[in-house]
Design a protein around this motif. Structure first.
Motif, PDB file in Angstrom:
ATOM      1  N   ASP A 183      -2.876   2.372  -9.523  1.00 19.25           N
ATOM      2  CA  ASP A 183      -1.704   1.980 -10.587  1.00 19.25           C
ATOM      3  C   ASP A 183      -1.244   3.716 -10.836  1.00 19.25           C
ATOM      4  OD1 ASP A 183      -4.196   2.701 -11.493  1.00 19.25           O
ATOM      5  OD2 ASP A 183      -3.828   1.350 -13.317  1.00 19.25           O
ATOM      6  N   THR A 184      -1.975   4.497 -11.290  1.00  9.91           N
ATOM      7  CA  THR A 184      -1.613   5.704 -11.519  1.00  9.91           C
ATOM      8  C   THR A 184      -0.749   6.568 -10.378  1.00  9.91           C
ATOM      9  OG1 THR A 184      -3.507   6.185 -12.803  1.00  9.91           O
ATOM     10  CG2 THR A 184      -2.288   8.064 -12.500  1.00  9.91           C
ATOM     11  N   ALA A 185      -0.988   6.388  -9.360  1.00 10.17           N
ATOM     12  CA  ALA A 185      -0.383   7.104  -8.195  1.00 10.17           C
ATOM     13  C   ALA A 185       1.144   6.368  -7.778  1.00 10.17           C
ATOM     14  CB  ALA A 185      -1.349   7.044  -6.966  1.00 10.17           C
ATOM     15  N   ALA A 186       0.862   5.060  -7.969  1.00 12.55           N
ATOM     16  CA  ALA A 186       2.239   4.206  -7.825  1.00 12.55           C
ATOM     17  C   ALA A 186       3.133   4.574  -8.959  1.00 12.55           C
ATOM     18  CB  ALA A 186       1.758   2.739  -7.818  1.00 12.55           C
ATOM     19  N   TRP A 187       2.772   4.364 -10.222  1.00 12.89           N
ATOM     20  CA  TRP A 187       3.577   4.883 -11.235  1.00 12.89           C
ATOM     21  C   TRP A 187       4.151   6.008 -11.356  1.00 12.89           C
ATOM     22  CZ3 TRP A 187      -0.117   2.651 -15.371  1.00 12.89           C
ATOM     23  CH2 TRP A 187      -0.329   1.081 -15.044  1.00 12.89           C
ATOM     24  N   ALA A 188       3.356   6.939 -10.777  1.00 14.33           N
ATOM     25  CA  ALA A 188       3.935   8.499 -10.638  1.00 14.33           C
ATOM     26  C   ALA A 188       4.895   8.713  -9.789  1.00 14.33           C
ATOM     27  CB  ALA A 188       2.667   9.461 -10.683  1.00 14.33           C
TER      28      ALA A 188
ATOM     29  N   ARG B 273       8.471   7.558   0.727  1.00 12.62           N
ATOM     30  CA  ARG B 273       9.249   9.013   0.512  1.00 12.62           C
ATOM     31  C   ARG B 273      10.483   8.989   1.298  1.00 12.62           C
ATOM     32  NH1 ARG B 273       7.445  12.457  -3.158  1.00 12.62           N
ATOM     33  NH2 ARG B 273       5.309  12.501  -3.946  1.00 12.62           N
ATOM     34  N   ALA B 274       9.869   8.671   2.663  1.00 14.44           N
ATOM     35  CA  ALA B 274      11.030   8.701   3.934  1.00 14.44           C
ATOM     36  C   ALA B 274      12.320   7.811   3.404  1.00 14.44           C
ATOM     37  CB  ALA B 274      10.598   8.440   5.094  1.00 14.44           C
ATOM     38  N   LEU B 275      11.928   6.288   3.105  1.00 10.89           N
ATOM     39  CA  LEU B 275      12.944   5.316   2.466  1.00 10.89           C
ATOM     40  C   LEU B 275      13.704   6.030   1.371  1.00 10.89           C
ATOM     41  CD1 LEU B 275      10.449   2.494   3.005  1.00 10.89           C
ATOM     42  CD2 LEU B 275      12.783   2.517   4.283  1.00 10.89           C
ATOM     43  N   ALA B 276      13.090   6.731   0.416  1.00 10.34           N
ATOM     44  CA  ALA B 276      13.929   7.011  -0.815  1.00 10.34           C
ATOM     45  C   ALA B 276      14.742   8.227  -0.170  1.00 10.34           C
ATOM     46  CB  ALA B 276      12.988   7.412  -1.702  1.00 10.34           C
ATOM     47  N   ARG B 277      14.319   9.113   0.591  1.00 10.19           N
ATOM     48  CA  ARG B 277      15.197  10.171   1.114  1.00 10.19           C
ATOM     49  C   ARG B 277      16.624   9.585   1.595  1.00 10.19           C
ATOM     50  NH1 ARG B 277      12.208  11.942   5.833  1.00 10.19           N
ATOM     51  NH2 ARG B 277      13.540  10.565   7.100  1.00 10.19           N
ATOM     52  N   GLU B 278      16.484   8.331   2.307  1.00  7.18           N
ATOM     53  CA  GLU B 278      17.656   7.794   3.070  1.00  7.18           C
ATOM     54  C   GLU B 278      18.337   6.903   1.972  1.00  7.18           C
ATOM     55  OE1 GLU B 278      18.808   9.008   5.795  1.00  7.18           O
ATOM     56  OE2 GLU B 278      16.675  10.128   5.914  1.00  7.18           O
ATOM     57  N   GLY B 279      17.845   6.784   0.754  1.00  7.61           N
ATOM     58  CA  GLY B 279      18.696   6.264  -0.433  1.00  7.61           C
ATOM     59  C   GLY B 279      18.254   4.776  -0.207  1.00  7.61           C
ATOM     60  N   ALA B 280      17.233   4.161   0.165  1.00  7.75           N
ATOM     61  CA  ALA B 280      16.797   2.822   0.051  1.00  7.75           C
ATOM     62  C   ALA B 280      16.257   2.499  -1.371  1.00  7.75           C
ATOM     63  CB  ALA B 280      15.886   2.419   1.086  1.00  7.75           C
TER      64      ALA B 280
ATOM     65  N   GLY C 173       0.840  -1.458   0.001  1.00  7.50           N
ATOM     66  CA  GLY C 173       0.007  -0.326   0.023  1.00  7.50           C
ATOM     67  C   GLY C 173       0.879   1.517   0.063  1.00  7.50           C
ATOM     68  N   GLY C 174       1.988   1.190  -0.784  1.00  8.26           N
ATOM     69  CA  GLY C 174       2.861   2.142  -0.856  1.00  8.26           C
ATOM     70  C   GLY C 174       2.783   3.559  -1.354  1.00  8.26           C
ATOM     71  N   ALA C 175       1.626   3.607  -2.231  1.00  8.03           N
ATOM     72  CA  ALA C 175       1.304   4.759  -3.415  1.00  8.03           C
ATOM     73  C   ALA C 175       0.675   6.078  -2.529  1.00  8.03           C
ATOM     74  CB  ALA C 175       0.899   4.282  -4.507  1.00  8.03           C
ATOM     75  N   ARG C 176      -0.172   5.673  -1.435  1.00 10.29           N
ATOM     76  CA  ARG C 176      -1.035   6.639  -1.119  1.00 10.29           C
ATOM     77  C   ARG C 176      -0.934   6.578   0.362  1.00 10.29           C
ATOM     78  NH1 ARG C 176      -6.083   4.264  -1.970  1.00 10.29           N
ATOM     79  NH2 ARG C 176      -7.153   6.275  -1.617  1.00 10.29           N
ATOM     80  N   GLY C 177      -1.495   7.888   0.841  1.00 11.33           N
ATOM     81  CA  GLY C 177      -1.480   7.910   2.541  1.00 11.33           C
ATOM     82  C   GLY C 177      -0.456   7.919   3.148  1.00 11.33           C
TER      83      GLY C 177
ATOM     84  N   LEU D 277      10.758   9.117  -8.105  1.00 10.44           N
ATOM     85  CA  LEU D 277      11.762   8.909  -6.958  1.00 10.44           C
ATOM     86  C   LEU D 277      12.823   8.421  -7.722  1.00 10.44           C
ATOM     87  CD1 LEU D 277       9.539   7.342  -4.190  1.00 10.44           C
ATOM     88  CD2 LEU D 277      10.617   9.630  -4.150  1.00 10.44           C
ATOM     89  N   GLY D 278      12.773   7.852  -8.953  1.00 15.34           N
ATOM     90  CA  GLY D 278      13.976   7.577  -9.765  1.00 15.34           C
ATOM     91  C   GLY D 278      14.335   5.939  -9.932  1.00 15.34           C
TER      92      GLY D 278
END
Length: 253
Positions: free
Chosen positions: A40-45, A23-30, A12-16, A50-51
């Motif tokens: 699907d739209t929210a997840a792909w975006a 985002r916090a994980l990506a910020r720390e380089g994970a 459930g990592g795309a919303r809320g 995030l790269g």
């Protein structure tokens, strides 16, 4: 293992709240696997934003075969196993106290739906993660809980029962898997200001809860996400089977 070395699945990592954890994980380089069911739209975006160390993959966490396929896809696309799992997915639930079913009329079907989403979902992801975690001698599992079973200020009977069962699963799994270097913990929030699930909550309820906390405010999804990162980090390497309550001090212990 440092966060920057891990691939972490957020169900459930795309919303809320899930998006805040991602985002916090990506910020720390994970590396982050953004699991979704319908978003699907929210997840792909989010993955595009995030790269290259973010993947968006669909799977119903209550379907064991679908979860196994997701893990195989991650290994195929990254060359790495999933090192950590955050069980965040929520089975079609909104925090709307006025519309909630009360004990006299709630059906068992609603309990079953929440138990499947919380406990069966966590069981499926844990079982799919185990082979690689055992092989590495390392794994992190964090389950998202609630403070409502300690302080049922709004009696969401089905949701609260499922999260209480998930705490039991957290503690028994921690005892079973610790020998393999795998920790299993829970982070439990109160009402978060604001997620998709809590958007139906009246502003007066947020203000009332804030007035009862020592910090005089309601926890944000970003603050909750940072607590999740603690359990995934080397700082928590000797912590397992625990339930950390992140609710600005409303509930003690």
């Amino acid at each position: 293992m440092q966060l920057s070395e891990q691939w972490v699945l957020v169900t459930g990592g795309a919303r809320g709240l899930g998006q805040s954890i991602t985002r916090a994980l990506a910020r720390e380089g994970a590396g982050v696997v953004i699991n979704y069911l319908h978003s699907d739209t929210a997840a792909w975006a989010l993955a595009e934003e995030l790269g290259p160390r973010a993947l968006a993959l669909q799977a119903d966490v209550t379907d064991a075969a679908a979860v196994q396929r997701l893990f195989a896809q991650v290994r195929e696309r990254t060359g790495q196993p999933i090192n950590a799992v955050v069980n965040n997915a929520l089975a079609q639930f909104r925090f709307d106290g006025d519309a909630r079913p009360q004990i006299g009329d709630i059906t068992w079907q609603r309990f079953a739906q929440q138990l499947e989403g919380a406990v069966k979902g966590a069981l499926n992801t844990t079982q799919a993660a185990l082979p690689a975690m055992r092989e590495q001698g390392f794994g992190r599992i964090v389950n998202v809980g609630t403070n409502l079973f300690q302080n049922p200020v709004v009696p969401y009977h089905d949701y609260t029962a499922a999260k209480a069962a998930l705490l039991s699963f957290t503690r028994t799994a921690a005892n079973d898997l610790g020998q393999h270097g795998i920790t299993v913990n829970m982070v439990s929030g109160g009402l978060l200001r604001t997620t998709d699930a809590s958007s139906a909550t009246p502003e007066a309820v947020f203000d009332l809860i804030a007035s009862m906390t020592p910090l005089r405010r309601v926890t944000t999804p970003q603050e909750f996400a940072d607590a999740v990162l603690f359990f995934l980090s080397p700082w928590a390497r000797a912590v397992t089977g625990q339930n950390l309550i992140v609710d600005c001090g409303l509930v003690k212990g």
